[in-house]
Design a protein around this motif. Structure first.
Motif, PDB file in Angstrom:
ATOM      1  N   PRO A   1       0.756  -1.099  -0.152  1.00 26.19           N
ATOM      2  CA  PRO A   1      -0.054  -0.015  -0.180  1.00 26.19           C
ATOM      3  C   PRO A   1       0.968   1.090  -0.111  1.00 26.19           C
ATOM      4  N   LEU A   2       2.027   1.146   0.547  1.00 25.89           N
ATOM      5  CA  LEU A   2       2.984   2.452   0.485  1.00 25.89           C
ATOM      6  C   LEU A   2       3.301   2.778  -0.764  1.00 25.89           C
ATOM      7  N   ALA A   3       3.243   1.984  -1.923  1.00 23.95           N
ATOM      8  CA  ALA A   3       3.682   2.307  -3.045  1.00 23.95           C
ATOM      9  C   ALA A   3       2.700   3.194  -3.686  1.00 23.95           C
ATOM     10  N   LEU A   4       1.459   3.318  -3.440  1.00 23.58           N
ATOM     11  CA  LEU A   4       0.575   4.056  -3.847  1.00 23.58           C
ATOM     12  C   LEU A   4       0.779   5.653  -3.423  1.00 23.58           C
ATOM     13  N   ALA A   5       1.943   5.776  -2.568  1.00 19.48           N
ATOM     14  CA  ALA A   5       2.225   7.211  -2.167  1.00 19.48           C
ATOM     15  C   ALA A   5       2.985   7.850  -3.154  1.00 19.48           C
ATOM     16  N   GLU A   6       3.515   7.149  -4.438  1.00 20.35           N
ATOM     17  CA  GLU A   6       4.371   7.339  -5.392  1.00 20.35           C
ATOM     18  C   GLU A   6       3.504   7.469  -6.685  1.00 20.35           C
ATOM     19  N   MET A   7       2.101   7.426  -6.557  1.00 17.15           N
ATOM     20  CA  MET A   7       1.317   7.379  -7.761  1.00 17.15           C
ATOM     21  C   MET A   7       0.034   7.822  -7.379  1.00 17.15           C
ATOM     22  N   LEU A   8      -0.076   9.010  -6.636  1.00 16.14           N
ATOM     23  CA  LEU A   8      -1.228   9.415  -5.918  1.00 16.14           C
ATOM     24  C   LEU A   8      -2.281   9.740  -7.253  1.00 16.14           C
ATOM     25  N   ASN A   9      -1.961  10.055  -8.476  1.00 11.51           N
ATOM     26  CA  ASN A   9      -3.169  10.116  -9.357  1.00 11.51           C
ATOM     27  C   ASN A   9      -4.091   9.115  -9.492  1.00 11.51           C
ATOM     28  N   ILE A  10      -3.582   7.885  -8.891  1.00 10.57           N
ATOM     29  CA  ILE A  10      -4.439   6.690  -9.283  1.00 10.57           C
ATOM     30  C   ILE A  10      -5.680   6.587  -8.310  1.00 10.57           C
ATOM     31  N   PHE A  11      -5.594   7.705  -7.030  1.00 12.65           N
ATOM     32  CA  PHE A  11      -6.977   7.682  -6.441  1.00 12.65           C
ATOM     33  C   PHE A  11      -7.915   8.672  -7.215  1.00 12.65           C
ATOM     34  N   GLY A  12      -7.595   9.260  -8.488  1.00 14.17           N
ATOM     35  CA  GLY A  12      -8.590  10.055  -9.291  1.00 14.17           C
ATOM     36  C   GLY A  12      -9.231   9.169 -10.266  1.00 14.17           C
ATOM     37  N   PHE A  13      -8.700   7.903 -10.478  1.00 14.27           N
ATOM     38  CA  PHE A  13      -9.034   7.067 -11.709  1.00 14.27           C
ATOM     39  C   PHE A  13     -10.364   6.431 -11.117  1.00 14.27           C
ATOM     40  N   SER A  14     -10.971   5.922 -12.227  1.00 11.87           N
ATOM     41  CA  SER A  14     -12.374   5.042 -11.808  1.00 11.87           C
ATOM     42  C   SER A  14     -11.525   3.442 -11.492  1.00 11.87           C
ATOM     43  N   LEU A  15     -12.375   3.168 -10.507  1.00 12.09           N
ATOM     44  CA  LEU A  15     -11.973   1.802  -9.694  1.00 12.09           C
ATOM     45  C   LEU A  15     -12.332   0.805 -10.964  1.00 12.09           C
ATOM     46  N   GLU A  16     -13.701   0.794 -11.408  1.00 12.64           N
ATOM     47  CA  GLU A  16     -14.214  -0.282 -12.278  1.00 12.64           C
ATOM     48  C   GLU A  16     -13.787  -0.332 -13.723  1.00 12.64           C
ATOM     49  N   LYS A  17     -13.520   0.854 -13.945  1.00 16.17           N
ATOM     50  CA  LYS A  17     -13.011   1.154 -15.707  1.00 16.17           C
ATOM     51  C   LYS A  17     -11.608   1.096 -15.777  1.00 16.17           C
ATOM     52  N   ARG A  18     -10.698   1.323 -14.700  1.00 21.08           N
ATOM     53  CA  ARG A  18      -9.507   1.602 -14.758  1.00 21.08           C
ATOM     54  C   ARG A  18      -8.551   0.938 -14.017  1.00 21.08           C
ATOM     55  N   ILE A  19      -8.796   0.810 -12.619  1.00 29.03           N
ATOM     56  CA  ILE A  19      -7.936   0.502 -11.617  1.00 29.03           C
ATOM     57  C   ILE A  19      -8.090  -1.110 -11.735  1.00 29.03           C
ATOM     58  N   VAL A  20      -9.290  -1.764 -11.658  1.00 28.03           N
ATOM     59  CA  VAL A  20      -9.388  -3.196 -11.424  1.00 28.03           C
ATOM     60  C   VAL A  20      -8.733  -4.007 -12.596  1.00 28.03           C
ATOM     61  N   PRO A  21      -9.617  -3.589 -13.900  1.00 27.05           N
ATOM     62  CA  PRO A  21      -9.266  -4.459 -15.041  1.00 27.05           C
ATOM     63  C   PRO A  21      -7.618  -4.523 -15.330  1.00 27.05           C
ATOM     64  N   ARG A  22      -7.007  -3.047 -15.081  1.00 30.24           N
ATOM     65  CA  ARG A  22      -5.641  -3.057 -15.532  1.00 30.24           C
ATOM     66  C   ARG A  22      -4.651  -3.482 -14.429  1.00 30.24           C
ATOM     67  N   GLY A  23      -5.255  -3.532 -13.107  1.00 24.91           N
ATOM     68  CA  GLY A  23      -4.421  -4.246 -11.973  1.00 24.91           C
ATOM     69  C   GLY A  23      -4.539  -5.782 -12.315  1.00 24.91           C
ATOM     70  N   LEU A  24      -5.598  -6.350 -12.587  1.00 25.32           N
ATOM     71  CA  LEU A  24      -5.559  -7.702 -12.708  1.00 25.32           C
ATOM     72  C   LEU A  24      -4.386  -8.194 -14.021  1.00 25.32           C
ATOM     73  N   VAL A  25      -4.716  -7.324 -15.002  1.00 26.29           N
ATOM     74  CA  VAL A  25      -3.793  -7.667 -16.043  1.00 26.29           C
ATOM     75  C   VAL A  25      -2.447  -7.930 -15.895  1.00 26.29           C
ATOM     76  N   VAL A  26      -2.004  -6.597 -14.967  1.00 26.50           N
ATOM     77  CA  VAL A  26      -0.493  -6.443 -14.608  1.00 26.50           C
ATOM     78  C   VAL A  26      -0.202  -7.510 -13.570  1.00 26.50           C
ATOM     79  N   ARG A  27      -0.895  -7.832 -12.742  1.00 28.20           N
ATOM     80  CA  ARG A  27      -0.468  -9.119 -11.743  1.00 28.20           C
ATOM     81  C   ARG A  27      -0.325 -10.361 -12.468  1.00 28.20           C
ATOM     82  N   TYR A  28      -1.204 -10.511 -13.632  1.00 27.49           N
ATOM     83  CA  TYR A  28      -1.184 -11.761 -14.401  1.00 27.49           C
ATOM     84  C   TYR A  28       0.186 -11.716 -15.098  1.00 27.49           C
ATOM     85  N   LEU A  29       0.756 -10.677 -15.578  1.00 26.14           N
ATOM     86  CA  LEU A  29       1.807 -10.524 -16.317  1.00 26.14           C
ATOM     87  C   LEU A  29       3.187 -10.704 -15.284  1.00 26.14           C
TER      88      LEU A  29
END
Length: 380
Positions: free
Chosen positions: A292-320
């Protein structure tokens, strides 16, 4: 039975005796006032459905002895698209509107607003939300308020959008003083335009100086846009709501110092809801297994849509990462910051053998949606 104020008696002097007795003129005045008062109460009850007590209270602010004026005001509103419910709301807010000369007092305001691009429905919406505009001076408040907003938003349409939002119309004297105060400390026109577009109520506050000084003490430069965003955050949030958001970050391992440092870097952070903070943290930590501390270096992410951006992209990156197709040490922020087209090109379609699986994973958010509410409850 309605109570009327007692009439001061006139005194007759006879043979040294002083006897209280109302004069004929006094009785006539009492009779006229009484009839006028009763007619007003009856009119409010019969026409607008006022309860007797509410009608009596309103009659202390307005009175009439014939239906001519109030009927003409109602007709004016009807001609301009106001429903009975709208008119009822206006009258309950400002009963004395019923004795206005609509052609002299109300029509010029409607004409001015139409000349600036306001539609009939815009005007109905504005007046219904802020009936006091009807009693404001066109010359001393309505026109200068509009021009003040337009100075910073640059166009009639943007000004209309600001004025006709779910906000009260600007009180010119207070707004002009606060604008001057912000300009004096170095805030640029673009910063004031930001406030007009997103939180004009800040410019109507009577204690803005205190908030300005507080934000300056936190190290924000008035000439930068972050200054007015920080001002927005400090004025929009009560202490309890601010503390609740700080506690939400601390629950996921951030220190209080990290929260304030992050606010200084990215003041929009504290305008994110507490629930969204918890949802993003839960997905990042519980679903993805990341720090969770990594998010302090990417604060813009809190302004993104959870459903449209954070979740689907996060799942893809984890898979990779799991498949060894992306290094764990690679910057996590990049996949979340790029455009949709570039994300698909760089993180999905370029992996020929895995592209179909990655695309399916990217498009499927069902698993997260099913577990989302439980995670939020446990985190709150």
């Amino acid at each position: 039975m309605f109570r009327f104020q007692s009439i001061k008696p006139l005194f007759l002097h006879s043979k040294g005796l002083t006897t209280p007795f109302p004069s004929t003129l006094s009785l006539k005045h009492f009779s006229l006032t009484s009839q006028q008062h009763s007619f007003t109460v009856s009119y409010l009850i019969d026409t607008f459905g006022f309860l007797p007590q509410a009608a009596l209270k309103a009659s202390k602010r307005v009175s009439f002895d014939t239906p001519q004026k109030p009927d003409s005001v109602i007709a004016f509103f009807n001609r301009n698209g106001f429903t009975h419910a709208h008119i009822n709301n206006i009258v309950k807010s400002i009963p004395n509107i019923l004795i206005y000369n609509a052609d002299e007092k109300l029509s010029p305001k409607f004409q001015f607003l139409r000349s600036k691009g306001a539609s009939a429905s815009d005007i109905v919406r504005l007046v219904n939300r802020c009936p006091r505009i009807l009693t404001s001076s066109l010359k001393n408040n309505v026109i200068p308020s509009f021009e003040l907003v337009k100075r910073f938003l640059q166009s009639d349409q943007k000004t209309i959008d600001c004025v006709f939002g779910s906000r009260p119309f600007l009180r010119y004297n207070v707004g002009a003083q606060n604008v001057d105060m912000l300009l004096d400390v170095g805030v640029r026109d673009s910063g004031i335009g930001y406030l007009f577009g997103r939180r004009p109520s800040i410019l109507l506050s009577t204690d803005l100086r205190e908030a300005i000084d507080e934000v300056k003490e936190m190290g924000f430069d008035p000439s930068k846009i972050n200054f007015v965003i920080a001002l927005h955050a400090k004025r929009a949030l009560s202490k309890s709501r601010w503390d609740a958001k700080v506690d939400a970050f601390k629950m996921w391992g951030w220190s209080e110092e990290m929260v304030f440092d992050s606010f200084r870097k990215h003041p929009l952070l504290m305008l994110v809801s507490k629930d969204k903070i918890n949802e993003i943290m839960r997905f990042w930590v519980v679903e993805l297994g990341w720090d969770p501390l990594a998010l302090a270096e990417m604060l813009n992410i809190f302004g993104f849509s959870l459903e449209k951006r954070i979740v689907p992209r996060g799942l893809v990156v984890r898979y990779l990462i799991v498949k060894g197709l992306r290094e764990k040490s690679a910057k996590l922020y990049t996949p979340f910051s790029v455009s949709e087209e570039l994300f698909l090109k760089r993180f999905v379609m370029c992996f020929k053998e895995e592209s179909s699986q990655l695309l399916k994973l990217y498009q499927n958010k069902k698993c997260f949606q099913e577990n989302r509410e439980d995670g939020v409850e446990s985190a709150s």
